[in-house]
Design a protein around this motif. Structure first.
Motif, PDB file in Angstrom:
ATOM      1  N   THR A   1       0.843  -1.257  -0.078  1.00  0.00           N
ATOM      2  CA  THR A   1      -0.115   0.064   0.063  1.00  0.00           C
ATOM      3  C   THR A   1       0.773   1.328   0.100  1.00  0.00           C
ATOM      4  O   THR A   1       2.100   1.119   0.229  1.00  0.00           O
ATOM      5  N   MET A   2       0.095   2.364  -0.315  1.00  0.00           N
ATOM      6  CA  MET A   2       0.731   3.661  -0.307  1.00  0.00           C
ATOM      7  C   MET A   2       0.738   4.085   1.102  1.00  0.00           C
ATOM      8  O   MET A   2      -0.068   4.691   1.475  1.00  0.00           O
TER       9      MET A   2
ATOM     10  N   MET B   1       4.143  10.889  -2.164  1.00  0.00           N
ATOM     11  CA  MET B   1       4.770  10.563  -3.493  1.00  0.00           C
ATOM     12  C   MET B   1       6.341  10.812  -3.572  1.00  0.00           C
ATOM     13  O   MET B   1       6.937   9.956  -3.927  1.00  0.00           O
ATOM     14  N   PRO B   2       6.720  12.057  -3.017  1.00  0.00           N
ATOM     15  CA  PRO B   2       8.322  12.107  -3.175  1.00  0.00           C
ATOM     16  C   PRO B   2       9.039  11.127  -2.476  1.00  0.00           C
ATOM     17  O   PRO B   2      10.020  10.494  -2.808  1.00  0.00           O
TER      18      PRO B   2
ATOM     19  N   LEU C   1       8.793   7.703  -4.250  1.00  0.00           N
ATOM     20  CA  LEU C   1       9.975   7.671  -5.461  1.00  0.00           C
ATOM     21  C   LEU C   1      11.283   7.582  -5.111  1.00  0.00           C
ATOM     22  O   LEU C   1      12.202   7.197  -5.767  1.00  0.00           O
ATOM     23  N   ARG C   2      11.649   8.642  -3.782  1.00  0.00           N
ATOM     24  CA  ARG C   2      13.044   8.666  -3.573  1.00  0.00           C
ATOM     25  C   ARG C   2      13.511   7.623  -2.881  1.00  0.00           C
ATOM     26  O   ARG C   2      14.684   6.946  -2.922  1.00  0.00           O
TER      27      ARG C   2
ATOM     28  N   VAL D   1      10.985   2.730  -3.909  1.00  0.00           N
ATOM     29  CA  VAL D   1      11.035   1.462  -4.873  1.00  0.00           C
ATOM     30  C   VAL D   1      12.430   1.122  -5.201  1.00  0.00           C
ATOM     31  O   VAL D   1      12.768   1.698  -5.841  1.00  0.00           O
TER      32      VAL D   1
ATOM     33  N   LEU E   1      13.821  -1.252  -7.252  1.00  0.00           N
ATOM     34  CA  LEU E   1      13.813  -2.515  -8.288  1.00  0.00           C
ATOM     35  C   LEU E   1      14.919  -3.624  -8.161  1.00  0.00           C
ATOM     36  O   LEU E   1      15.931  -3.187  -7.916  1.00  0.00           O
TER      37      LEU E   1
ATOM     38  N   PHE F   1      -0.898   1.801  -6.347  1.00  0.00           N
ATOM     39  CA  PHE F   1      -0.227   2.581  -6.992  1.00  0.00           C
ATOM     40  C   PHE F   1       1.352   1.994  -6.919  1.00  0.00           C
ATOM     41  O   PHE F   1       1.858   1.897  -8.043  1.00  0.00           O
TER      42      PHE F   1
ATOM     43  N   MET G   1       1.418  -0.807  -9.673  1.00  0.00           N
ATOM     44  CA  MET G   1       1.463  -0.334 -11.019  1.00  0.00           C
ATOM     45  C   MET G   1       2.853   0.377 -11.236  1.00  0.00           C
ATOM     46  O   MET G   1       3.468  -0.006 -12.190  1.00  0.00           O
ATOM     47  N   LEU G   2       3.483   1.225 -10.352  1.00  0.00           N
ATOM     48  CA  LEU G   2       4.672   1.814 -10.515  1.00  0.00           C
ATOM     49  C   LEU G   2       5.700   0.914 -10.705  1.00  0.00           C
ATOM     50  O   LEU G   2       6.705   0.948 -11.716  1.00  0.00           O
TER      51      LEU G   2
ATOM     52  N   ALA H   1       5.159  -1.091 -13.928  1.00  0.00           N
ATOM     53  CA  ALA H   1       5.682  -0.410 -15.506  1.00  0.00           C
ATOM     54  C   ALA H   1       7.233  -0.086 -15.410  1.00  0.00           C
ATOM     55  O   ALA H   1       7.832   0.059 -16.534  1.00  0.00           O
ATOM     56  N   SER H   2       7.881   0.114 -14.248  1.00  0.00           N
ATOM     57  CA  SER H   2       9.437   0.440 -14.188  1.00  0.00           C
ATOM     58  C   SER H   2      10.216  -1.075 -14.732  1.00  0.00           C
ATOM     59  O   SER H   2      11.090  -0.714 -15.518  1.00  0.00           O
TER      60      SER H   2
ATOM     61  N   ILE I   1      -5.115   5.197  -5.214  1.00  0.00           N
ATOM     62  CA  ILE I   1      -5.912   4.103  -6.176  1.00  0.00           C
ATOM     63  C   ILE I   1      -6.025   2.606  -5.543  1.00  0.00           C
ATOM     64  O   ILE I   1      -4.821   2.262  -5.289  1.00  0.00           O
TER      65      ILE I   1
ATOM     66  N   TYR J   1      13.179  10.608 -12.153  1.00  0.00           N
ATOM     67  CA  TYR J   1      13.884   9.346 -11.646  1.00  0.00           C
ATOM     68  C   TYR J   1      13.838   8.554 -13.059  1.00  0.00           C
ATOM     69  O   TYR J   1      12.906   8.065 -13.341  1.00  0.00           O
TER      70      TYR J   1
ATOM     71  N   THR K   1       8.793   4.378 -13.887  1.00  0.00           N
ATOM     72  CA  THR K   1       7.494   4.872 -14.917  1.00  0.00           C
ATOM     73  C   THR K   1       6.527   5.063 -13.766  1.00  0.00           C
ATOM     74  O   THR K   1       6.126   4.300 -13.167  1.00  0.00           O
TER      75      THR K   1
ATOM     76  N   PRO L   1       2.796   5.904 -13.159  1.00  0.00           N
ATOM     77  CA  PRO L   1       1.636   5.805 -13.636  1.00  0.00           C
ATOM     78  C   PRO L   1       0.764   7.213 -13.610  1.00  0.00           C
ATOM     79  O   PRO L   1       0.849   7.806 -12.659  1.00  0.00           O
TER      80      PRO L   1
END
Lengths: 283, 283
Positions: A109-110, A114-115, A118-119, A122, A124, A141, A144-145, A148-149, B139, B171, B175, B177
């Protein structure tokens, strides 16, 4: 004669009256029976348990599920990296069964802004080489992020178990999002198109023909939805039988019968019956 | 002469060098300036604050944002029920400003199993008459389910702030969304198509022409993406200026220039410049 059944065994958790008798009798008469399902939330073993509890004779070998076929697909392409799964244990247990590794599933979950996400949040994993999208009620979210990444890498494989827009429900006031909803979301943000496993993609049919050495001309696809089941049967070269216990009505079929469009002709079954019980009384 | 700017002010949180000087000088020369943004996460007041902090002169009246225009759209159709919002305070504060009611926004996570969710946790409110989809990092499955269920009612209005597939990010390995991802998801499970507010939908252009009494022939659309900004300008009948500080390259423009396809000709700007700073030195 091979019989492929889909969508005509139960509605939610309620057995369709007469169907178990009909299918079990057909098996006694020597027909080979397979059950096809786009539902990726269960393993084949779990489907056998559900079939048995509802009075259907089934073995793991007779279950053709999208979670299983997704694992088979990855095996067929000699996939040897890790999978990022948007989906449930139905998928990961089938991956376990053939020794394919995957990242943890479940809630993601989120829980920050957002910052910060992202920082910091995530990370990968470099050894991910595939994204699989199935049914996942924990879609989020961050998921999905990440999907997609990972898919930014062109060589990352992208597989969808199925594209059903809605999940069947017994609550008429609700529309429950299906796997196709999540697939479209990931396709949109990644700018890529998934390889689709389930009906109406012909991959399921090709897998049955290849794995079970089936002759399409002597195979009957039995389902209750023309736009998925019958279309799928037609595209695979199977004979098709529509059972009118589902969403498609005879009126619709008769309209398509008189259509000059190929895509509507493809929806017309070779045969139809009011119910599987009726079919048995004919035999 | 009216100048519409989009995507050429900043990248993330970094101002594009020379742009503030150029735009402020153009304003001093008597040009009317509007800033257009598809970003639905901020109110016009917040955009003014960001503009000011980056050295741009702006008033609320000069900001044309999708959150604001979504509220205007609902006002224009005399909407008087409640809105189910997938989105942020950027949207709800603009709804507050014109007195339109909405359900709570923010996290709505999957904290039970599916049968429990469907049986107990989805209380649809009878006075909801619209679903608005904007950018929402919260979402979730319950949100998709509720949106699609409200949209079962044919008279329920369905509005999307914009359809950008990705959200800009600093970044390069990620990606992120964008709103278009969530819009596609809700369109897929609901089986309906949203009315789109943001570029390249011509609604924004029509709103500027109507609200600010602007002559399209004397309006210049200035942006950095041909497939959204320039296309949008062309469709609205504006003159177009491409600034080459963004994703579109001059090479691409020259290719489209020689194309016989109308959809590629529509991407070709009337003018282009390396940067807004360059434009100023020309003047």
């Amino acid at each position: 004669m091979v019989l492929l059944f889909t969508g005509v065994l139960w509605l939610g958790n309620k057995v369709i009256p007469g169907s178990p008798d009909a299918i079990n009798t057909l098996q006694k008469l020597g027909k080979k029976v397979y059950y096809i399902t786009n539902n990726s939330t269960k393993t084949r073993r779990e489907f056998v348990t559900k079939c048995t509890s509802m009075g259907y004779q089934a073995t793991e070998d007779s279950i053709v599920s999208t979670a299983f076929l997704t694992a088979c697909y990855l095996q067929d392409i000699n996939f040897n990296k890790k999978v990022y799964v948007i989906g449930s244990q139905g998928i990961t247990q089938e991956l376990d069964a053939i020794g394919i590794k995957y990242l943890d599933i479940g809630p993601d979950t989120m829980n920050c802004d957002m910052p910060t996400l992202l920082r910091e949040k995530v990370a990968l994993e470099p050894d991910v080489g595939a994204v699989v999208v199935g049914f996942d009620e924990h879609i989020s979210f961050p998921k999905m992020l990440k999907a997609a990444s990972y898919l930014k890498q062109k060589e990352c494989v992208f597989v969808a178990t199925n594209t059903d827009e809605q999940f069947p429900t017994e609550y008429p006031h609700l529309t429950v999002p299906g796997t196709g909803t999540f697939v479209k979301a990931i396709e949109t943000c990644s700018g890529r198109e998934a390889f689709k496993i389930g009906k109406p993609s012909p991959y399921v049919g090709e897998a049955i023909i290849k794995r079970h050495n089936v002759d399409p001309n002597r195979t009957l696809m039995i389902g209750d939805r023309c736009n998925t089941d019958i279309l799928f049967g037609t595209l695979c070269g199977f004979k098709t039988l529509l059972v009118l216990t589902g969403v498609t009505t005879l009126q619709e079929v008769k309209k398509w019968q008189t259509s000059s469009k190929k895509e509507e002709q493809d929806l017309v079954p070779n045969y139809y019956t009011q119910s599987l019980a009726d079919l048995l009384s004919l035999l």
